[in-house]
Design an enzyme around this catalytic site. Structure first.
Site, PDB file in Angstrom:
ATOM      1  N   HIS A 107       0.876  -1.169   0.000  1.00 27.15           N
ATOM      2  CA  HIS A 107       0.000   0.000   0.000  1.00 27.15           C
ATOM      3  C   HIS A 107       0.914   1.220   0.000  1.00 27.15           C
ATOM      4  O   HIS A 107       2.021   1.152   0.541  1.00 27.15           O
ATOM      5  CB  HIS A 107      -0.822   0.100   1.283  1.00 27.15           C
ATOM      6  N   ASP A 142       2.273   1.625   3.417  1.00 27.63           N
ATOM      7  CA  ASP A 142       3.201   0.609   3.952  1.00 27.63           C
ATOM      8  C   ASP A 142       4.615   1.059   3.629  1.00 27.63           C
ATOM      9  O   ASP A 142       5.547   0.820   4.388  1.00 27.63           O
ATOM     10  CB  ASP A 142       3.047  -0.755   3.267  1.00 27.63           C
ATOM     11  N   MET A 187       2.393  -5.897  -7.792  1.00 31.00           N
ATOM     12  CA  MET A 187       1.093  -5.292  -7.463  1.00 31.00           C
ATOM     13  C   MET A 187       1.268  -4.190  -6.429  1.00 31.00           C
ATOM     14  O   MET A 187       2.161  -4.260  -5.588  1.00 31.00           O
ATOM     15  CB  MET A 187       0.162  -6.384  -6.908  1.00 31.00           C
ATOM     16  N   GLU A 198     -11.214  -6.257  -5.020  1.00 32.37           N
ATOM     17  CA  GLU A 198     -11.232  -7.276  -3.958  1.00 32.37           C
ATOM     18  C   GLU A 198     -12.450  -7.079  -3.068  1.00 32.37           C
ATOM     19  O   GLU A 198     -12.638  -6.018  -2.484  1.00 32.37           O
ATOM     20  CB  GLU A 198      -9.946  -7.171  -3.136  1.00 32.37           C
ATOM     21  N   LYS A 210     -15.071  -8.084   0.164  1.00 33.87           N
ATOM     22  CA  LYS A 210     -15.106  -8.621   1.533  1.00 33.87           C
ATOM     23  C   LYS A 210     -16.487  -8.316   2.104  1.00 33.87           C
ATOM     24  O   LYS A 210     -17.001  -7.212   1.902  1.00 33.87           O
ATOM     25  CB  LYS A 210     -14.014  -7.957   2.373  1.00 33.87           C
ATOM     26  N   GLU A 227     -10.159 -13.228  -2.408  1.00 32.46           N
ATOM     27  CA  GLU A 227      -9.363 -13.678  -1.256  1.00 32.46           C
ATOM     28  C   GLU A 227     -10.069 -14.842  -0.573  1.00 32.46           C
ATOM     29  O   GLU A 227     -11.257 -14.753  -0.250  1.00 32.46           O
ATOM     30  CB  GLU A 227      -9.155 -12.527  -0.261  1.00 32.46           C
ATOM     31  N   HIS A 256     -12.054 -14.033   2.611  1.00 36.70           N
ATOM     32  CA  HIS A 256     -13.222 -13.179   2.457  1.00 36.70           C
ATOM     33  C   HIS A 256     -14.431 -13.957   1.962  1.00 36.70           C
ATOM     34  O   HIS A 256     -15.561 -13.656   2.339  1.00 36.70           O
ATOM     35  CB  HIS A 256     -12.901 -12.010   1.525  1.00 36.70           C
ATOM     36  N   ASP A 291      -5.624 -13.552  -3.638  1.00 36.14           N
ATOM     37  CA  ASP A 291      -5.114 -13.439  -2.266  1.00 36.14           C
ATOM     38  C   ASP A 291      -5.331 -14.774  -1.560  1.00 36.14           C
ATOM     39  O   ASP A 291      -6.469 -15.176  -1.284  1.00 36.14           O
ATOM     40  CB  ASP A 291      -5.845 -12.316  -1.509  1.00 36.14           C
ATOM     41  N   ASP A 306     -11.983 -11.818  10.725  1.00 33.15           N
ATOM     42  CA  ASP A 306     -11.018 -11.971   9.626  1.00 33.15           C
ATOM     43  C   ASP A 306      -9.698 -12.529  10.176  1.00 33.15           C
ATOM     44  O   ASP A 306      -8.954 -11.831  10.849  1.00 33.15           O
ATOM     45  CB  ASP A 306     -10.808 -10.587   9.007  1.00 33.15           C
ATOM     46  N   ASP A 361      -7.071 -14.318   8.434  1.00 35.58           N
ATOM     47  CA  ASP A 361      -5.847 -14.230   7.611  1.00 35.58           C
ATOM     48  C   ASP A 361      -4.822 -15.304   7.988  1.00 35.58           C
ATOM     49  O   ASP A 361      -3.631 -15.024   8.188  1.00 35.58           O
ATOM     50  CB  ASP A 361      -5.202 -12.836   7.737  1.00 35.58           C
ATOM     51  N   ASP A 379      -1.906 -13.241   1.283  1.00 41.85           N
ATOM     52  CA  ASP A 379      -2.382 -12.109   2.076  1.00 41.85           C
ATOM     53  C   ASP A 379      -2.781 -12.646   3.447  1.00 41.85           C
ATOM     54  O   ASP A 379      -3.960 -12.843   3.737  1.00 41.85           O
ATOM     55  CB  ASP A 379      -3.562 -11.430   1.383  1.00 41.85           C
TER      56      ASP A 379
HETATM   57  C1  GLT Z   1      -5.984  -5.539   4.267  1.00 43.51           C
HETATM   58  C2  GLT Z   1      -7.042  -6.486   3.834  1.00 43.51           C
HETATM   59  C3  GLT Z   1      -6.622  -7.282   2.660  1.00 43.51           C
HETATM   60  C4  GLT Z   1      -6.414  -6.472   1.426  1.00 43.51           C
HETATM   61  C5  GLT Z   1      -5.293  -5.544   1.533  1.00 43.51           C
HETATM   62  C6  GLT Z   1      -5.264  -4.654   0.309  1.00 43.51           C
HETATM   63  S1  GLT Z   1      -5.233  -4.667   3.000  1.00 43.51           S
HETATM   64  O1  GLT Z   1      -4.978  -6.227   4.956  1.00 43.51           O
HETATM   65  O2  GLT Z   1      -7.369  -7.348   4.915  1.00 43.51           O
HETATM   66  O3  GLT Z   1      -7.508  -8.312   2.389  1.00 43.51           O
HETATM   67  O4  GLT Z   1      -6.099  -7.340   0.372  1.00 43.51           O
HETATM   68  O5  GLT Z   1      -5.781  -3.414   0.536  1.00 43.51           O
HETATM   69 MN    MN Z   2      -6.664  -9.361   0.647  1.00 46.32          MN
HETATM   70 MN    MN Z   3      -8.173 -10.574   4.673  1.00 51.80          MN
END
Ligand code: GLT
Ligand code: MN
Ligand code: MN
Length: 388
Positions: free
Chosen positions: A55, A58, A89, A182, A184, A218, A221, A246, A256, A258, A288
């Protein structure tokens, strides 16, 4: 012994925010120290990643002076050159700063919407400067807690207007960028607009330049929504819209998480890897995800290595599945060919309709056939567990 070491051809990438995550959550503060973007690139080089994504903030903190920005970019550029990592990316942080508390492109405040466009154009410039060819849009704050506050139709219109503006910007600058949207369903907002990859796929054809816009699905998500991730990915692929992906993992119905790729639903991860490999998906395989909060930076490396290793193990399992004579025989049996019926399928003609209407079907005989999916699934389990 199989070789599960990552190579550049695998296009394994990580965001700065993934390995750089300090483990803060809503109930506790950071557990790992800050690392600079350059330090994170060296870490990724050490574990064998191909690329790094970022980002805008970042890489360059939102309040950095121009001199600070230049110095960070210099160190980052050197780390990329030293490690050979690339930046496939980039994306914009349109969610952390308080100005985005009620959204960015969908905010009710035109000042916020204008600032979001300005910030994104600057972030696009930054990404392109480091070679990014894909630009991701994740609308972290595009949503509501109370639907008394916003018109959901207006939110779609505002999103469209912003995407159209930014497509024209990238075209005007001749950046050769592709945009990847993306989805969510929720978190950080109570409910987010365009909540699934399917919603995004319906939104894209309404844009002025649909050809340059695809999706960045993702795992977590879609699992949060209780959906089959691979099915959404396959639909995006079939539509020519799978521009980026992702990879992580997630228990459905939770916050969430991750998680490390493949660490929760190995079977779903297997079908996903098998799909990507079968269709020869050729873009970044972006992890991700975050290391557990229990880890120090050695644990972060274990996490990153684990994501790539699991992918490659599952890739080998997919090849084994495809080469398995019993599995292939079962699949051939299931996918029967009936020459007599073939002329009735395909594009409609009145003759086909008449032929179909005249055809006799013995429902009991057709339905009476066992499909052997139990056997097929167990063979898959045997492969996944290494017993076959
Ligand atoms: C954030 C989010 C991710 C996205 C990123 C891109 S930032 O961490 O949870 O799923 O892909 O903005
Ligand atoms: Mn993501
Ligand atoms: Mn995520």
């Amino acid at each position: 012994m199989s070789d599960f070491s990552p190579k550049s051809e695998h296009k394994f990438t990580f965001g700065l925010w993934t390995v750089g995550s300090r483990g803060a959550d809503p109930f506790g503060s950071a557990v790992r120290p800050h690392k600079t973007p350059a330090e994170l690139v060296y870490l990724l080089g050490e574990v064998g990643a191909y690329g790094v994504n970022f980002h805008d903030n970042d890489l360059i903190p939102i309040d950095a002076t121009p001199a600070e920005a230049e110095s960070i970019k210099k160190d980052f550029r050197k780390a990329l050159a030293d490690t050979g990592l690339v930046v496939p990316m980039a994306t914009t942080n349109l969610f952390s700063d308080p100005i985005f508390k009620d959204g960015a492109f969908t905010s009710n405040d035109p000042k916020v919407r204008a600032y979001a466009l300005q910030k994104t154009m600057n972030a696009i410039d930054l990404g392109v400067e480091f070679g990014a060819k894909t630009y991701v849009f994740w609308g972290g704050r595009e949503g509501t807690e109370t639907d008394s506050s916003k018109s959901a139709v207006e939110a779609v219109k505002r999103s469209r207007e912003a995407m159209n503006f930014l497509c024209e910007y990238a075209l005007d600058k001749k950046y050769g960028l592709k945009f990847a949207l993306e989805a969510k369903p929720n978190e950080p907002r109570g409910d987010m607009y365009n909540p699934t990859t399917g919603h995004m796929l319906a939104f894209i054809p309404t844009l002025d330049h649909p050809e340059m816009v695809g999706v960045n699905p993702e795992v977590a998500h879609e699992h949060m929504s209780g959906l089959n991730f691979m099915h959404g990915v396959a639909q995006a692929w079939e539509a020519g819209k799978l521009f980026h992906i992702d990879l992580n993992d997630q228990y459905p119905g939770r916050y969430d998480q991750d998680l490390r790729f493949g660490s929760r639903d190995l079977k779903a991860a297997f079908y996903l890897v098998k799909f990507l490999e079968d269709v020869k998906y050729d873009s970044s395989r972006h992890f991700d995800a975050h290391a557990y909060r229990t880890e120090d930076f050695e644990g972060v490396k274990d996490f990153a290595r684990g994501c790539m290793r699991t992918y490659l193990i599952l890739k080998e399992k997919a090849a084994q599945f495809n080469a398995d004579a019993e599995i292939q025989a079962l699949l051939a049996e299931i996918n029967t060919v009936d020459g007599a019926l073939a002329p009735m399928f395909g594009k409609y003609t009145p003759e086909k309709a008449a032929a179909l209407k005249a055809q006799a079907f013995d429902r009991a005989v057709i339905a009476g056939r066992g499909l052997k999916y139990e056997r097929l699934d167990q063979l898959t389990i045997d492969i996944l567990t290494g017993t076959r």
